[in-house]
Design an enzyme around this catalytic site. Structure first.
Site, PDB file in Angstrom:
ATOM      1  N   ILE A  60       4.831   1.933  11.591  1.00 31.35           N
ATOM      2  CA  ILE A  60       3.479   1.479  11.278  1.00 31.35           C
ATOM      3  C   ILE A  60       3.392   1.435   9.763  1.00 31.35           C
ATOM      4  O   ILE A  60       3.775   2.386   9.084  1.00 31.35           O
ATOM      5  CB  ILE A  60       2.403   2.404  11.879  1.00 31.35           C
ATOM      6  CG1 ILE A  60       0.988   1.909  11.513  1.00 31.35           C
ATOM      7  CG2 ILE A  60       2.594   3.846  11.488  1.00 31.35           C
ATOM      8  CD1 ILE A  60      -0.129   2.678  12.220  1.00 31.35           C
ATOM      9  N   SER A  61       2.939   0.332   9.218  1.00 30.08           N
ATOM     10  CA  SER A  61       2.981   0.114   7.770  1.00 30.08           C
ATOM     11  C   SER A  61       2.028   1.025   7.020  1.00 30.08           C
ATOM     12  O   SER A  61       1.065   1.547   7.569  1.00 30.08           O
ATOM     13  CB  SER A  61       2.597  -1.332   7.441  1.00 30.08           C
ATOM     14  OG  SER A  61       3.606  -2.194   7.822  1.00 30.08           O
ATOM     15  N   GLN A  62       2.299   1.163   5.735  1.00 29.31           N
ATOM     16  CA  GLN A  62       1.351   1.830   4.860  1.00 29.31           C
ATOM     17  C   GLN A  62       0.052   1.031   4.861  1.00 29.31           C
ATOM     18  O   GLN A  62       0.061  -0.204   4.983  1.00 29.31           O
ATOM     19  CB  GLN A  62       1.923   1.941   3.449  1.00 29.31           C
ATOM     20  CG  GLN A  62       2.188   0.604   2.793  1.00 29.31           C
ATOM     21  CD  GLN A  62       2.918   0.740   1.470  1.00 29.31           C
ATOM     22  OE1 GLN A  62       4.065   0.395   1.362  1.00 29.31           O
ATOM     23  NE2 GLN A  62       2.252   1.253   0.462  1.00 29.31           N
TER      24      GLN A  62
END
Length: 410
Positions: A60-62
């Protein structure tokens, strides 16, 4: 546990302060509980500006990169949006708070089922999830006002461009071994598209017939998926572990595509906390404010025949920075260049005012700015620091270049 205040602080520090101005995106990030989209046991890290492993070789991206991609997609309330790479479902949930309807496609059946369960539990009713090849898009639901691709492709899949409505926007990471660039394509005609380069990024690979194959070295998933539309609930839902996107910066943090290894994560977060404590003590007891970001010895002005560059020479890792380029008056377009090594020290998050064009030649990236004979012109590059340690990069104006050294504290 109520994490509203922590969420608001994340939006303030990692989103708005780094240049995100779209109020619909900011509002959505204040409403959607990111802690519900991360693996169990990682909730306390949900609002750190870093990616998290979620299983199936995905992340899950920043928060910042999610906000950046949604802002660049120019989402509107009446839009129909396709997201390629459902992952945890966090980005789809954000889009659902802005646009009319979201179609989300995920290659990994397990992640797709988990995301669908989250949407139902949290009350997001305007999202459809499908298991399938994201490089082929979702033809039956096309055309789309916007398409957001949360994985990197070697080239832009033709199907995705064809499924854009006139005026539609496609935001996608593109590139191979030489590096990825986040790009936005706007459909201006039946076969014409306007292309914009939004900066260097690093995403997990987009696996599909018109993208990378499953043998891609960054691809670590072990569970194949089955194509088709999700309909019934599974009788025994898998343990929720989140969803996956990518990250914009080549961070020495949890990289995209890393195996889901909780022990590694716990060690990483422990090391990060210790590093921050040591860094703060170093600043307070040794540097006395002189060498930190903004201190009198932290920057250097380079003088060139066509102008000057105010450059950060001492900074801290994973921090925002500015590089100010001042051009002398000129009746011809001005060119500012950086080499690939520069992107190991900094990633370009934005340019104010925007450049007229960009080009790549002999391993260097050039930014072209309009002529202005009336007086000096100041350009601000909004940067994000990358790998810590001593770094060297080549920067230039016109035909003149300078080698600049930078030290980034860990």
């Amino acid at each position: 546990m109520d994490m509203t205040r922590i969420r608001d602080r994340m939006v303030e520090h990692h989103v708005t302060r780094r240049g995100i101005r779209d109020q619909s995106v900011i509002g959505a990030m204040r409403m959607v509980p990111r802690e519900k989209f991360v693996p169990p046991g990682s909730e306390e890290f949900a609002y750190e500006d870093a990616p998290l492993s979620i299983g199936e070789g995905q992340t899950i991206s920043q928060p910042f990169i999610v906000a950046l991609m949604l802002e660049k997609a120019n989402l509107n309330a009446g839009d129909k949006v396709l997201e390629v790479g459902t992952g945890s479902g966090y980005a789809s949930a954000l889009i659902s708070q802005i646009a009319r309807h979201v179609y989300s496609i995920e290659r990994h059946e397990k992640l797709a089922f988990q995301a669908r369960e989250r949407f139902e539990k949290l009350g997001y009713r305007n999202i459809d999830v499908r298991v399938g090849d994201g490089s082929k898009g979702w033809a039956k639901a096309a055309p789309f006002d916007a398409i957001v691709v949360s994985a990197g492709a070697p080239d832009v899949p033709t199907a995705l461009k064809e499924q854009l409505d006139l005026g539609g926007r496609l935001v996608i990471p593109v590139g191979g071994g030489e590096g990825q660039r986040l790009k936005r394509f706007t459909r201006t005609g039946a076969a014409t598209f306007e292309e914009e380069d939004l900066g260097g990024v690093l995403f997990v690979p987009l696996i599909g017939e018109d993208a990378w194959t499953a043998s891609h070295p960054m691809y670590t998933a072990t569970t194949p998926s089955l194509p088709g539309t999700i309909a019934p609930k599974p009788s025994s839902p898998p343990n929720a572990q989140g969803g996956g996107m990518g990250q914009t910066n080549k961070l020495p943090a949890l990289p995209e595509g890393v195996l889901d290894h909780s022990e590694f994560q716990q060690r990483f977060w422990a090391v990060q906390r210790i590093s921050w404590i040591v860094f703060m003590l170093l600043l307070v007891t040794c540097l006395l404010g002189l060498l930190g970001r903004g201190g009198p010895f932290s920057r250097q002005t380079l003088l060139l025949p066509d102008g000057s560059v105010d450059f950060p020479v001492i900074s801290r890792w994973n921090a925002p920075e500015d590089m100010t380029v001042t051009f002398t008056p000129s009746s011809e377009d001005r060119v500012f260049t950086i080499d690939a090594t520069f992107l190991q020290s900094f990633s370009v998050q934005g340019i104010d005012p925007p450049q007229k064009a960009t080009f790549a030649r002999d391993g260097r990236i050039g930014y072209v700015f309009p002529a202005d004979a009336s007086g000096p012109t100041q350009i601000v590059f909004r940067l994000q620091t990358q790998l810590p340690g001593p770094r060297r990069a080549l920067i230039g104006m016109g035909g003149e270049t300078r080698t600049q050294s930078t030290f980034i504290f860990p």
